[in-house]
Design an enzyme around this catalytic site. Structure first.
Site, PDB file in Angstrom:
ATOM      1  N   GLU A   1     -14.586  17.440  -3.755  1.00 41.41           N
ATOM      2  CA  GLU A   1     -14.540  17.133  -5.337  1.00 41.41           C
ATOM      3  C   GLU A   1     -15.751  16.230  -5.596  1.00 41.41           C
ATOM      4  O   GLU A   1     -15.783  15.379  -4.881  1.00 41.41           O
ATOM      5  CB  GLU A   1     -13.199  17.131  -5.761  1.00 41.41           C
TER       6      GLU A   1
ATOM      7  N   CYS B   1     -18.544   9.888  -9.264  1.00 43.39           N
ATOM      8  CA  CYS B   1     -18.142   9.526  -8.274  1.00 43.39           C
ATOM      9  C   CYS B   1     -18.202  10.702  -6.955  1.00 43.39           C
ATOM     10  O   CYS B   1     -17.899  11.486  -7.260  1.00 43.39           O
ATOM     11  CB  CYS B   1     -16.459   9.665  -8.724  1.00 43.39           C
TER      12      CYS B   1
ATOM     13  N   CYS C   1      -9.330  12.636   4.682  1.00 41.49           N
ATOM     14  CA  CYS C   1      -9.365  11.481   4.973  1.00 41.49           C
ATOM     15  C   CYS C   1      -8.563  11.128   6.321  1.00 41.49           C
ATOM     16  O   CYS C   1      -7.601  11.699   6.286  1.00 41.49           O
ATOM     17  CB  CYS C   1      -8.961  10.597   3.907  1.00 41.49           C
TER      18      CYS C   1
ATOM     19  N   CYS D   1      -3.392   5.855   2.886  1.00 38.19           N
ATOM     20  CA  CYS D   1      -2.878   4.919   1.885  1.00 38.19           C
ATOM     21  C   CYS D   1      -1.766   5.786   1.037  1.00 38.19           C
ATOM     22  O   CYS D   1      -2.045   6.862   0.550  1.00 38.19           O
ATOM     23  CB  CYS D   1      -4.241   4.435   0.779  1.00 38.19           C
TER      24      CYS D   1
ATOM     25  N   CYS E   1      -2.228   7.559  -2.468  1.00 35.50           N
ATOM     26  CA  CYS E   1      -3.464   8.279  -2.708  1.00 35.50           C
ATOM     27  C   CYS E   1      -3.301   9.685  -2.349  1.00 35.50           C
ATOM     28  O   CYS E   1      -2.827  10.026  -1.060  1.00 35.50           O
ATOM     29  CB  CYS E   1      -4.565   7.491  -1.869  1.00 35.50           C
TER      30      CYS E   1
ATOM     31  N   GLY F   1     -12.465  10.752   0.901  1.00 35.78           N
ATOM     32  CA  GLY F   1     -12.770  10.051   2.131  1.00 35.78           C
ATOM     33  C   GLY F   1     -13.175   8.808   2.151  1.00 35.78           C
ATOM     34  O   GLY F   1     -13.186   7.901   1.015  1.00 35.78           O
ATOM     35  N   GLU F   2     -13.220   8.112   3.297  1.00 37.37           N
ATOM     36  CA  GLU F   2     -13.426   6.716   3.459  1.00 37.37           C
ATOM     37  C   GLU F   2     -14.953   6.634   3.988  1.00 37.37           C
ATOM     38  O   GLU F   2     -15.411   7.040   5.027  1.00 37.37           O
ATOM     39  CB  GLU F   2     -12.758   6.002   4.678  1.00 37.37           C
TER      40      GLU F   2
ATOM     41  N   SER G   1     -17.001   2.004  -1.921  1.00 38.65           N
ATOM     42  CA  SER G   1     -15.848   1.318  -1.973  1.00 38.65           C
ATOM     43  C   SER G   1     -15.066   1.875  -0.546  1.00 38.65           C
ATOM     44  O   SER G   1     -15.293   2.781  -0.153  1.00 38.65           O
ATOM     45  CB  SER G   1     -15.056   2.327  -2.986  1.00 38.65           C
TER      46      SER G   1
ATOM     47  N   SER H   1     -10.786  -1.885  -1.475  1.00 36.08           N
ATOM     48  CA  SER H   1      -9.520  -1.355  -1.939  1.00 36.08           C
ATOM     49  C   SER H   1      -8.486  -2.516  -1.414  1.00 36.08           C
ATOM     50  O   SER H   1      -7.749  -2.244  -0.369  1.00 36.08           O
ATOM     51  CB  SER H   1      -9.242  -0.107  -1.440  1.00 36.08           C
ATOM     52  N   LEU H   2      -8.145  -3.560  -2.017  1.00 38.47           N
ATOM     53  CA  LEU H   2      -7.170  -4.571  -1.646  1.00 38.47           C
ATOM     54  C   LEU H   2      -5.705  -4.202  -1.756  1.00 38.47           C
ATOM     55  O   LEU H   2      -5.195  -3.811  -0.981  1.00 38.47           O
ATOM     56  CB  LEU H   2      -7.612  -5.848  -2.266  1.00 38.47           C
ATOM     57  N   HIS H   3      -5.274  -4.132  -3.037  1.00 39.47           N
ATOM     58  CA  HIS H   3      -4.193  -3.483  -3.456  1.00 39.47           C
ATOM     59  C   HIS H   3      -2.883  -4.299  -3.243  1.00 39.47           C
ATOM     60  O   HIS H   3      -1.706  -3.900  -3.780  1.00 39.47           O
ATOM     61  CB  HIS H   3      -3.824  -2.095  -3.117  1.00 39.47           C
TER      62      HIS H   3
ATOM     63  N   ASN I   1      -2.227   6.336 -10.730  1.00 36.97           N
ATOM     64  CA  ASN I   1      -2.524   7.727 -11.357  1.00 36.97           C
ATOM     65  C   ASN I   1      -1.407   8.739 -10.408  1.00 36.97           C
ATOM     66  O   ASN I   1      -1.501   8.653  -9.277  1.00 36.97           O
ATOM     67  CB  ASN I   1      -3.703   8.246 -11.216  1.00 36.97           C
TER      68      ASN I   1
ATOM     69  N   CYS J   1      -8.855   8.315 -10.238  1.00 30.97           N
ATOM     70  CA  CYS J   1      -8.665   7.846  -9.124  1.00 30.97           C
ATOM     71  C   CYS J   1      -7.465   8.360  -8.273  1.00 30.97           C
ATOM     72  O   CYS J   1      -6.342   8.128  -8.801  1.00 30.97           O
ATOM     73  CB  CYS J   1      -8.659   6.278  -9.143  1.00 30.97           C
TER      74      CYS J   1
HETATM   75  N1  SAH Z   1     -11.540   5.555   0.503  1.00 30.00           N
HETATM   76  C1  SAH Z   1     -12.246   4.744  -0.237  1.00 30.00           C
HETATM   77  C2  SAH Z   1     -12.891   5.209  -1.676  1.00 30.00           C
HETATM   78  C3  SAH Z   1     -12.149   6.249  -2.159  1.00 30.00           C
HETATM   79  S1  SAH Z   1     -10.410   5.948  -2.946  1.00 30.00           S
HETATM   80  C4  SAH Z   1     -11.296   3.530  -0.680  1.00 30.00           C
HETATM   81  O1  SAH Z   1     -10.083   3.633  -0.468  1.00 30.00           O
HETATM   82  O2  SAH Z   1     -11.728   2.460  -1.046  1.00 30.00           O
HETATM   83  C5  SAH Z   1     -11.180   5.293  -4.754  1.00 30.00           C
HETATM   84  C6  SAH Z   1     -10.334   4.218  -5.158  1.00 30.00           C
HETATM   85  O3  SAH Z   1      -9.070   4.839  -5.863  1.00 30.00           O
HETATM   86  C7  SAH Z   1      -9.578   3.112  -4.113  1.00 30.00           C
HETATM   87  O4  SAH Z   1      -9.533   2.005  -4.527  1.00 30.00           O
HETATM   88  C8  SAH Z   1      -8.394   3.975  -4.030  1.00 30.00           C
HETATM   89  O5  SAH Z   1      -7.357   2.942  -3.439  1.00 30.00           O
HETATM   90  C9  SAH Z   1      -8.057   4.152  -5.380  1.00 30.00           C
HETATM   91  N2  SAH Z   1      -6.811   5.146  -5.630  1.00 30.00           N
HETATM   92  C10 SAH Z   1      -6.082   5.887  -4.727  1.00 30.00           C
HETATM   93  N3  SAH Z   1      -5.306   6.403  -5.201  1.00 30.00           N
HETATM   94  C11 SAH Z   1      -4.917   6.274  -6.412  1.00 30.00           C
HETATM   95  C12 SAH Z   1      -4.003   6.443  -7.430  1.00 30.00           C
HETATM   96  N4  SAH Z   1      -3.145   7.375  -7.233  1.00 30.00           N
HETATM   97  N5  SAH Z   1      -4.122   5.765  -8.498  1.00 30.00           N
HETATM   98  C13 SAH Z   1      -4.876   4.809  -8.929  1.00 30.00           C
HETATM   99  N6  SAH Z   1      -5.956   4.443  -7.798  1.00 30.00           N
HETATM  100  C14 SAH Z   1      -6.041   5.174  -6.577  1.00 30.00           C
HETATM  101 FE1  SF4 Z   2      -8.784   7.567   2.286  1.00 29.85          FE
HETATM  102 FE2  SF4 Z   2      -9.478   5.702   0.217  1.00 29.85          FE
HETATM  103 FE3  SF4 Z   2      -7.332   7.643  -0.391  1.00 29.85          FE
HETATM  104 FE4  SF4 Z   2      -6.959   5.438   1.333  1.00 29.85          FE
HETATM  105  S1  SF4 Z   2      -7.656   5.590  -0.816  1.00 29.85           S
HETATM  106  S2  SF4 Z   2      -6.360   7.533   1.901  1.00 29.85           S
HETATM  107  S3  SF4 Z   2      -9.141   5.453   2.441  1.00 29.85           S
HETATM  108  S4  SF4 Z   2      -9.571   8.086   0.399  1.00 29.85           S
END
Ligand code: SAH
Ligand code: SF4
Length: 425
Positions: A127, A140, A147, A151, A154, A222-223, A254, A276-278, A355, A398
């Site tokens: 996508e 984006c 992936c 996480c 995600c 993906g990463e 990212s 993506s610290l979180h 989300n 996201c």
């Molecule tokens: N794999 C990379 C880039 C893709 S994700 C990464 O993890 O950074 C893009 C961003 O969306 C990242 O910061 C990810 O943590 C965030 N993200 C993933 N799932 C999400 C969700 N359900 N709600 C909000 N942000 C989310």
């Molecule tokens: Fe992969 Fe980024 Fe989603 Fe983590 S947040 S599972 S690294 S796409």
């Protein structure tokens, strides 16, 4: 019994035997023997032309012309390349193709966000999302189908890695977006734009004026740092002044924290970094961003401090998804500030309301909690805007991207996650 004699098919012409340019290392022609030029740097295109029979000087000149048509003008047909001799165009078309990912479905959100479901030539879906704003338009882009990481908040993390996208499939997303937005310069316009200082920013890339697609974020599926070479090669084409000519300042990559690749990212790509610290404690980050068990918070933040592409003018973005009762306390906010100051990071924080997706194990923090968190970070002098979710109605926000959206049971998910964590080592 009647003897059947094979009749020649009227109008049938045997295919012209085309010299297969697979002598050029690392390039696999398609099944019909032709090579897709999208994703290849100018030098590789010249090598291919030479292998196919042109002398070195002609190959170099033709590569320069073709490259301009492909990336600057967005043509998808060799016949449109009007400064290439008429007889040369079929020669090119017999040997090469100008690929684009296939569009399976295009969706439009009520807030203007657009999402495309795309398919690779070998049938894998992924996508891409376009987010228009008043002063910019952000694409984006995905780097992988699925992936390897997991996480927990995600949706893409609930997929297995199907495969890395090629450089052509990555840059192809940007080209498709320009096709869809009708954004290729018309005849003469490209050169006018290049002469007009107002339209060109300090790196020689286009500025926002008059353009819909102004920024790119590698934040799709993906990463990106686990597909380093293809992402680098694709972004080089995006940044090339003779190519798509988008400034590196308008591109953000990212990562979830693939520490060993971060230095190379600064040196070989040089785009803005988002991390993506979180979470700010080992326990919580181990749980929600499990790559943390391999590269911990201290190691990650040290790699950010060492990141050569960052400065006060080009800050590192720390993405922080707001999860109710998980990572959203005042104490978490204060610890985030402490860490950023301790490592002297030129940083800004993006607070992303979580989300939801079917079966997700978390809830979004309340708006009051998000505001309180933001205020603490902001009062410490660090910018901490709350991101407005975009395109939620079409699952384009996201973390909502996931193709073939079958719902996995909790037990299936746990098995998948265990498998992914084992593979990570
Ligand atoms: N794999 C990379 C880039 C893709 S994700 C990464 O993890 O950074 C893009 C961003 O969306 C990242 O910061 C990810 O943590 C965030 N993200 C993933 N799932 C999400 C969700 N359900 N709600 C909000 N942000 C989310
Ligand atoms: Fe992969 Fe980024 Fe989603 Fe983590 S947040 S599972 S690294 S796409």
């Amino acid at each position: 019994m009647t003897a059947t004699k094979l009749m020649p098919i009227p109008g049938h012409i045997d295919p012209v035997p085309v010299p297969r340019p697979d002598l050029v290392e690392g390039i696999t022609p398609r099944e019909d023997g032709r090579v897709d030029l999208i994703g290849l740097p100018k030098k590789r295109i010249a090598e291919l032309f030479e292998t196919a029979g042109l002398d070195a000087k002609a190959a170099k000149l033709r590569a320069k012309q073709v490259f301009h048509w492909l990336y600057h003008r967005g043509v998808t047909d060799f016949e449109a390349m009007t400064d290439i001799a008429k007889t040369m165009r079929p020669w090119l078309a017999e040997r090469f193709v100008i690929g684009r990912p296939e569009i399976v479905e295009a969706q439009h959100s009520s807030d203007g966000t657009r999402k495309w479901l795309l398919r690779t030539a070998d049938g894998h879906d992924f996508e891409m999302v376009f987010i228009p704003d008043a002063d910019r338009g952000t694409l984006c882009v995905s780097s992988q189908v699925g992936c390897t990481l997991n996480c927990r908040f995600c949706h893409t993390g609930t997929m297995r890695l199907v495969r890395n996208l090629t450089a052509g499939e990555i840059v192809g997303q940007v080209m498709l977006a320009r096709d869809s937005l009708g954004e290729w310069p018309k005849s003469g316009q490209a050169d006018l734009a290049a002469l007009d200082d107002d339209l060109v920013d300090e790196d020689g890339g286009y500025s926002a004026d008059g353009r819909l697609l102004t920024n790119i974020v590698m934040m799709g599926m993906g990463e990106p740092l686990y597909n380093f070479d293809n992402v680098r090669d694709a972004l080089k084409l995006v940044m090339d002044g003779d190519g798509l000519a988008l400034s590196k300042r308008r591109i953000t990559l990212s990562t979830s924290g693939v520490v060993p690749k971060m230095e190379r990212c600064a040196e070989e790509i040089g785009v803005n970094l988002a991390v993506s610290l979180h979470a700010v404690t080992k326990d919580v980050r181990d749980e929600i961003v499990p790559i943390n068990k391999k590269y911990g918070i201290e190691e990650l933040l040290q790699a950010c401090a060492d990141y050569k592409g960052a400065s006060n003018a080009r800050r590192i973005t720390f993405e922080y998804v707001m999860l109710k009762d998980k990572n959203d306390s005042d104490e978490d906010a204060r610890e985030l500030v402490r860490l950023i100051k301790h490592y002297k990071l030129p940083a800004k924080v993006n607070l992303i309301p979580f989300n939801p997706w079917p079966g997700a194990p978390y809830e979004c923090s309340t708006p009051e909690r998000v505001k309180a968190f933001s205020n603490i970070v902001f009062e410490a002098g660090i910018s901490a805007p709350v991101r407005t979710p975009r395109g939620r109605d079409i699952d384009a926000a996201c973390g909502q991207l996931k193709t073939a959206a079958e719902k996995k049971s909790r037990a299936e998910l746990e098995r998948l996650y265990a498998e992914k964590e084992k593979a990570l080592g």
